[in-house]
Write an enzyme that holds these catalytic residues in place. Structure first.
Site, PDB file in Angstrom:
ATOM      1  N   GLU A 185      -0.960   7.561  -9.745  1.00 46.92           N
ATOM      2  CA  GLU A 185       0.105   8.851  -9.885  1.00 46.92           C
ATOM      3  C   GLU A 185       0.775   8.768  -8.531  1.00 46.92           C
ATOM      4  O   GLU A 185       2.091   9.160  -8.628  1.00 46.92           O
ATOM      5  CB  GLU A 185      -0.861   9.948 -10.078  1.00 46.92           C
ATOM      6  CG  GLU A 185       0.018  11.127 -10.605  1.00 46.92           C
ATOM      7  CD  GLU A 185       0.615  11.024 -12.060  1.00 46.92           C
ATOM      8  OE1 GLU A 185       0.165  10.023 -12.761  1.00 46.92           O
ATOM      9  OE2 GLU A 185       1.370  11.733 -12.462  1.00 46.92           O
TER      10      GLU A 185
ATOM     11  N   HIS B  30       9.199   8.002 -14.146  1.00 46.49           N
ATOM     12  CA  HIS B  30       7.731   8.272 -13.682  1.00 46.49           C
ATOM     13  C   HIS B  30       6.901   7.106 -14.475  1.00 46.49           C
ATOM     14  O   HIS B  30       6.135   6.344 -13.777  1.00 46.49           O
ATOM     15  CB  HIS B  30       7.325   9.505 -14.670  1.00 46.49           C
ATOM     16  CG  HIS B  30       5.927   9.801 -14.315  1.00 46.49           C
ATOM     17  ND1 HIS B  30       5.439  10.763 -13.277  1.00 46.49           N
ATOM     18  CD2 HIS B  30       4.848   9.469 -14.945  1.00 46.49           C
ATOM     19  CE1 HIS B  30       4.107  10.791 -13.245  1.00 46.49           C
ATOM     20  NE2 HIS B  30       3.543  10.219 -14.178  1.00 46.49           N
ATOM     21  N   GLU B  31       7.132   6.733 -15.595  1.00 46.34           N
ATOM     22  CA  GLU B  31       6.466   5.645 -16.269  1.00 46.34           C
ATOM     23  C   GLU B  31       6.410   4.408 -15.525  1.00 46.34           C
ATOM     24  O   GLU B  31       5.870   3.544 -15.425  1.00 46.34           O
ATOM     25  CB  GLU B  31       6.435   5.635 -17.895  1.00 46.34           C
ATOM     26  CG  GLU B  31       6.236   7.118 -18.612  1.00 46.34           C
ATOM     27  CD  GLU B  31       4.708   7.320 -18.495  1.00 46.34           C
ATOM     28  OE1 GLU B  31       3.738   6.648 -18.132  1.00 46.34           O
ATOM     29  OE2 GLU B  31       4.366   8.780 -18.228  1.00 46.34           O
TER      30      GLU B  31
ATOM     31  N   HIS C 267       4.334   3.909 -12.684  1.00 43.11           N
ATOM     32  CA  HIS C 267       3.090   3.168 -13.249  1.00 43.11           C
ATOM     33  C   HIS C 267       3.153   1.898 -13.469  1.00 43.11           C
ATOM     34  O   HIS C 267       2.312   0.908 -13.020  1.00 43.11           O
ATOM     35  CB  HIS C 267       2.722   4.190 -14.300  1.00 43.11           C
ATOM     36  CG  HIS C 267       2.122   5.311 -14.143  1.00 43.11           C
ATOM     37  ND1 HIS C 267       1.179   5.773 -13.433  1.00 43.11           N
ATOM     38  CD2 HIS C 267       2.508   6.741 -14.878  1.00 43.11           C
ATOM     39  CE1 HIS C 267       0.801   6.971 -13.137  1.00 43.11           C
ATOM     40  NE2 HIS C 267       1.889   7.493 -14.114  1.00 43.11           N
TER      41      HIS C 267
END
Lengths: 506, 506
Positions: A300, A270-271, A274
């Site tokens: 996101e 997820h990170e 980003h």
């Protein structure tokens, strides 16, 4: 800046000022990163004062009449701020930020920074002791300050609009409500259909997995995705986040749970989504007004895409499962790829948003949005939040948190005064599927590539359609350009329905 | 500041300004800490710009006429700046710093910060490749900038004086030369006597020791010393250092060598000495003009005391050796306490200053001081440094470095433009023994206490005679107050001679 002769002298002055502004913001990010990861408890008080000092300097340096005049001059020079040139959009971006800065009186800004620092400390303690009363007075102050802030932007259609606009430039509360109203019945219907089926077993992942091996695997996966370690690093933090100290330094964090072998991995993916967005904004926008991201929802869309659409896909695991199984042989030796895939996609109403599966995640967001709007409208009181939270959890997900630590106190956002942030998560989910649908349409081989451990088509497509623009375009412009439509729930619901129909045999 | 009614309104204004100044300096320290420990390579350029931006702000905010006027007014108000009140000494300290700031023109300051950043990057590369030519042009620039800096303080007795004064307030080059001239023959004589004896075996420590166990032991020892973990932490850095982000956050670093089981431990004890000084400056001096240290020599007296006088003593190891032996049983199972003690105190001319034993350490400093004075006087050229270095090493220690990485490139100091710093290490050695002599005179039981693992008498004595004053007194004042004499070589030579007479049977 002499190597950029396309800019006028005034524009160059603006760019130099923004470069310094950016440097100071990145320093602020360094202070925050250290505070969350490494700072000993004794450092908290002085760190708060340091951040406040820097915030004051930022304000003093840029909320000046002279800077306002420069922007006004440039506005005249550039003409249409919506023209699709870097110059026009730079002025538009700076003007927007400037107007938000000058509207806030310095005492209110100072009070807010202090309330955020103290709110964060109180929240940490409150969550550790699962005692909302420790956090309550701080949250009351923070909500009050947010109301005062919103009122600076009168007239507005809705008091929540100015807060939302800080995270989603140009987005209105009514727009979000409309999208959520269209989404809610479809999500609820899907969840009901799933609830009637036998859930797949996921006990093999809800165990203690060796942390070093988790880290090894997580690092490997995001290296394959394309995360650039020359311009980044991975640390451990209680609440995972991504932070940018510049074009050349975009860092991520993750956390390892004691009884879950998947959480840290999905959080790392997820990170990395980003961070790859941050790393993908071109070098020409280094220390530049357009050097940021379009919005949090667009951010996101990237993180959720890599975490879920890629990272929880059958194709992904058909390539990576043998390695994962090898590292965690004692847990997964007897678990087939098919069972593993079904297990990690098990739908289960749960307390913690960041651990929620794809089918229930948006329900967590709707709950928070309703509370935030209630607090801002004044129809809800902070003191009642634990009760409101728990009853809404029961209504939406059929479960009641055993304590406030896994209920109303679970998220960091409100402790820093961030109200208006949560809806961007759900919007990001929708955007991720919408971008993905288009990407697949243009590149039908992508699932096969994933199954061979190849991700450059995906990253390249995102670089081209999202990252390369930095903050030049508003979120809805990005979506329109990339997909031909503004953010809409259909692709996400189609994606979910297809995925879970197969897994749950709906 | 309203809780300090003993200060006049003008004085309170000064304190508020200094508090902000201190906050910004501590932010600068955070940036530097991260840069040395965690920053990925891609972050270097922007980090340099960030530090420069902050440096510029510090300069702009404090090198103002209005601030100069405030100091002048306070000087009139306070009267004698050498009066032993906090107010007088605060004004003296701030005046001193202010005058150093305003003398430097902003362009020179900016050029210096840039040269330091680039010099550091070049030095890292040069050392890694053992290629002095990479660093040479940067060092030439840095030396030139230091000459320009010194010339701002004309008239001076010696061009090296203004540089030395930055680290040792009030100390003159002639004073240092006198001390070193008295010291040199005694050190040389001792070394010659030692060289005639059979050196003790230390092969058991020059091996690969498990890093985790090294860390465990190091943390345990400095916890016993009194290092406060609530206000500190320990990280790994290529070049160990201590840094302060405030009263509540004083951090240390260490490094683990592949073939040495003692290096990290002694380095950890060394840095803990610095850090306990920082942690021992009283809370009333938080964000205060007197919140620093007296000087680097006084700082070094603390670090060398804990590392050497305590950490390499027989008493210390009589308590800790059983634990150390247990952790490293495969290396030390058959090594007696006596042999261990003699081994870790083996005298051996070596290339690396920070690894040098107590008997040879000061020779490394004398070499550097001569080079620094030569560079500043213009009697030496940067281009000749590798040769000069190697011939002096041969002259003083009888060995010639095999390459520049373990020769002229070994230390970080010059890469950051720090010239005038090295002599403080030798002065610190002398001061450590001088303080120790006095402490023992007043507390003859201290060696017995050490042998029982008790260190509070030592730390308490240092708190009382050194730490509590912060930067209120100049180094020679501290020494006079604590020991009745300015810095003098006799106690150190007496300490060395006693210790090595026993170990080497001289």
């Amino acid at each position: 800046m002499s190597e950029k002769p396309e800019y006028s002298p005034k524009m160059q002055t603006l760019l130099e000022r923004v470069a310094e502004f950016t440097d100071l913001q990145h320093i602020m990010a360094v202070l925050g990163w250290d505070q969350q990861i490494y700072m000993p408890p004794g450092g908290a008080e002085e760190r708060g004062l340091q951040s406040a000092a820097l915030g004051r300097i930022l304000h003093e340096k840029f909320a000046t009449e002279e800077f306002g005049q420069l922007i006004a001059d440039l506005e005249a020079e550039v003409g249409d701020l919506n023209a699709e040139t870097d110059a026009a959009r730079s002025v538009k971006t700076v003007k927007r930020a400037y107007e938000k800065q000058v509207k806030v009186p310095l005492p209110m800004l100072m009070e807010t920074i202090k309330a955020q620092t103290m709110g964060h400390e109180a929240w940490v303690k409150a969550r550790a002791q699962s005692d909302f009363s420790i956090f309550q007075p701080h949250l009351e102050t923070l909500v009050d300050l947010r109301k005062q802030y919103a009122d600076l932007f009168k007239p507005y259609d809705h008091i929540y609009d100015p807060l939302l606009d800080d995270f989603e430039p140009g987005m209105k509360t009514t727009e979000v409500k409309e999208i959520f109203d269209a989404l809610r019945p479809q999500q609820v219907e899907l969840l009901q259909e799933i609830a009637e089926k036998e859930p797949p077993d996921n006990s093999f992942i809800k165990q203690h997995y060796n942390e070093e091996h988790q880290e090894l695997f997580g690092r490997h996966v995001i290296t394959c995705f394309g995360y650039d370690w020359q311009r980044g690093r991975l640390d451990v933090a209680p609440h995972p986040f991504t932070t940018e100290f510049g074009y050349g330094d975009v860092r991520i964090t993750t956390r390892y749970l004691k009884q879950d072998g998947g959480s840290a991995l999905f959080s790392t993916m997820h990170e990395s989504g980003h961070a790859m967005y941050g790393q993908g904004v071109p070098e020409k926008y280094k220390r530049h007004p357009l050097g940021g991201a379009s919005s949090l929802a667009i951010h996101e869309s990237q993180s959720r895409l890599w975490e879920n659409i890629v990272g929880r896909s059958k194709a992904f695991w058909s390539h990576f499962y043998p390695s994962f199984q090898m590292l965690f042989s004692q847990h997964l030796g007897g678990v087939s790829l098919e069972d593993f895939y079904r297990g990690i996609n098990r739908v289960e109403p749960s307390f913690i948003r960041v651990e929620a599966d794809e089918a229930t995640y948006n329900m967590h967001i709707m709950l928070r949005l309703e509370i935030e709007i209630g607090l801002m409208e004044g129809t809800m009181n902070v003191a009642d939040l634990p009760e409101i939270w728990n009853s809404k959890m029961q209504e939406y997900l059929g479960i009641t948190p055993p304590d406030d630590a896994v209920g109303v106190l679970q998220d960091i956002h409100w402790s820093g005064g961030m109200i208006g942030y949560f809806p961007t998560y759900a919007l990001g989910n929708l955007a991720s599927a919408q971008l993905w649908e288009k990407l697949l349409e243009e590149n039908p081989d992508v699932p096969d590539e994933i199954a061979r451990g190849k991700f450059d088509t995906i990253l390249g497509w995102m670089r081209e359609h999202v990252h390369q623009y930095g903050s030049k375009f508003e979120p809805q412009e990005i979506m329109l350009k990339a997909t031909g439509s503004k953010i809409t729930p259909e692709p996400y619901m189609a994606y979910l329905r297809k995925k879970y129909t197969e897994i749950y045999d709906l």
